[in-house]
Scaffold this motif. Structure first.
Motif, mmCIF file in Angstrom:
data_model
loop_
_atom_site.group_PDB
_atom_site.id
_atom_site.type_symbol
_atom_site.label_atom_id
_atom_site.label_comp_id
_atom_site.label_asym_id
_atom_site.label_seq_id
_atom_site.Cartn_x
_atom_site.Cartn_y
_atom_site.Cartn_z
ATOM 1 N N ASN A 132 80.420 -1.493 47.560
ATOM 2 C CA ASN A 132 81.980 -1.405 47.545
ATOM 3 C C ASN A 132 83.010 -2.135 46.161
ATOM 4 O O ASN A 132 82.679 -3.072 46.488
ATOM 5 N N GLN A 150 90.555 6.013 41.692
ATOM 6 C CA GLN A 150 89.412 7.052 41.416
ATOM 7 C C GLN A 150 89.085 7.453 40.515
ATOM 8 O O GLN A 150 87.973 8.775 41.022
ATOM 9 N N LEU A 153 85.709 6.484 42.244
ATOM 10 C CA LEU A 153 85.602 7.993 43.151
ATOM 11 C C LEU A 153 84.593 9.047 42.693
ATOM 12 O O LEU A 153 83.913 9.750 43.933
ATOM 13 N N ARG A 154 85.225 9.503 42.010
ATOM 14 C CA ARG A 154 84.463 10.956 40.885
ATOM 15 C C ARG A 154 83.092 10.953 41.095
ATOM 16 O O ARG A 154 82.307 11.991 40.681
ATOM 17 N N ILE A 155 82.886 9.674 40.672
ATOM 18 C CA ILE A 155 80.906 9.404 40.568
ATOM 19 C C ILE A 155 80.952 8.895 41.549
ATOM 20 O O ILE A 155 79.437 8.173 41.491
ATOM 21 N N ASN A 156 81.260 9.326 43.239
ATOM 22 C CA ASN A 156 79.927 8.350 43.840
ATOM 23 C C ASN A 156 80.438 6.341 43.971
ATOM 24 O O ASN A 156 79.005 6.499 44.914
ATOM 25 N N LYS A 157 81.072 6.442 43.193
ATOM 26 C CA LYS A 157 81.224 5.372 43.648
ATOM 27 C C LYS A 157 81.702 4.525 44.929
ATOM 28 O O LYS A 157 82.915 4.441 44.177
ATOM 29 N N ALA A 158 82.080 3.580 46.038
ATOM 30 C CA ALA A 158 82.653 3.452 46.877
ATOM 31 C C ALA A 158 83.822 1.967 46.886
ATOM 32 O O ALA A 158 83.403 1.293 45.473
ATOM 33 N N GLN A 262 74.399 6.421 34.719
ATOM 34 C CA GLN A 262 73.539 7.450 36.327
ATOM 35 C C GLN A 262 73.839 9.221 35.528
ATOM 36 O O GLN A 262 74.602 9.503 36.631
#
Length: 263
Positions: A132, A150, A153-158, A262
């Motif tokens: 996180n 934001q 979150l778009r690249i799937n990081k909490a 990634q």
């Protein structure tokens, strides 16, 4: 071309101890001469010492005198800069557009010049592995924190982004060793941010900071230090708009470094 040496010195000048400040002032006044001097010669020219020159390089976050000279050489090869300009009473809209555009572009260039790529790489690797990421800033820096959240979150990081001191303190109290605190403060002295970074250190949570270039409490407390360029604030703080863009620019750089890693 590596640049930013003169900007680093200007940004740190008033925060340096006396002997290092003498050397820094000499370099700003005589950059061409300093470029052709050895560590010993520069110490003699400033009535200080070789050790003081090496300490100055360390204070600037550089590997040594060779890197400082390389950055200064890059600065001297660049075209003259217009610098930051403030608005005037009853100024025309055309002039305001030109001034603010110049200020914004200058801020981005200056920030790019002083990036420490080793610290940037460390930040990217830490964020890639983080479970996180807790962004924290207040006021204008809180807006930067929300933008960072934001994007991640778009690249799937909490990621979280709260500007409430108590909420973030609660998050840190429940965080684990894989969490990261990302503290944002232009001055590096925002009391709420200092408190949160201090708490994170007590909780053994790794910290990354984004501050104005120079020595500051937030930067000093952080494990990884990222910076935007040093800027002299004008009376109406028109540079504040530029500093915000520089902070957003650094967040964008981190975002794209993460995204490409990634892909």
């Amino acid at each position: 071309m590596t640049t930013g040496g003169l900007k680093m010195i200007a940004g740190m000048l008033e925060q340096l101890p006396p002997s290092e400040r003498k050397i820094a002032a000499y370099i700003l006044q005589h950059p061409h001469e300093a470029l052709n001097q050895t560590v010993h010669q520069l110490g003699v020219a400033t009535n200080t010492s070789s050790a003081a020159v090496i300490r100055l390089c360390k204070s600037l976050g550089l590997r040594g005198f060779g890197e400082l000279k390389m950055r200064i050489a890059g600065d001297l090869m660049k075209s003259p800069e217009q610098g930051y300009r403030d608005i005037d009473p009853d100024e025309s809209m055309y002039s305001i557009v030109q001034k603010l555009t110049n200020n914004s572009l200058q801020s981005l260039r200056d920030t790019a010049d002083i990036i420490n790529y080793e610290e940037l790489e460390r930040a990217v690797q830490v964020l890639l592995k983080a479970k996180n990421i807790h962004f924290f800033g207040v006021g204008a820096s809180g807006i930067i924190a929300a933008d960072a959240q934001q994007k991640l979150l778009r690249i799937n990081k909490a990621a979280t982004a709260f500007s409430d001191l108590h909420l973030v303190a609660t998050l840190l109290a429940n965080a684990d060793e894989q969490d990261v605190l990302f503290a944002i403060s232009f001055s590096g002295e925002t009391p709420e941010v200092v408190k949160i970074v201090t708490l994170a250190k007590e909780q053994r949570i790794l910290t990354i900071s984004l501050t104005n270039y120079g020595v500051s409490t937030v930067s000093s407390l952080s494990d990884i230090r990222l910076h935007t360029s040093y800027q002299n604030e004008a009376p109406f703080r028109s540079a504040a708009a530029s500093s915000r863009l520089a902070q957003l620019h650094m967040i964008d750089i981190l975002f794209f470094c993460l995204a490409t890693a990634q892909y």
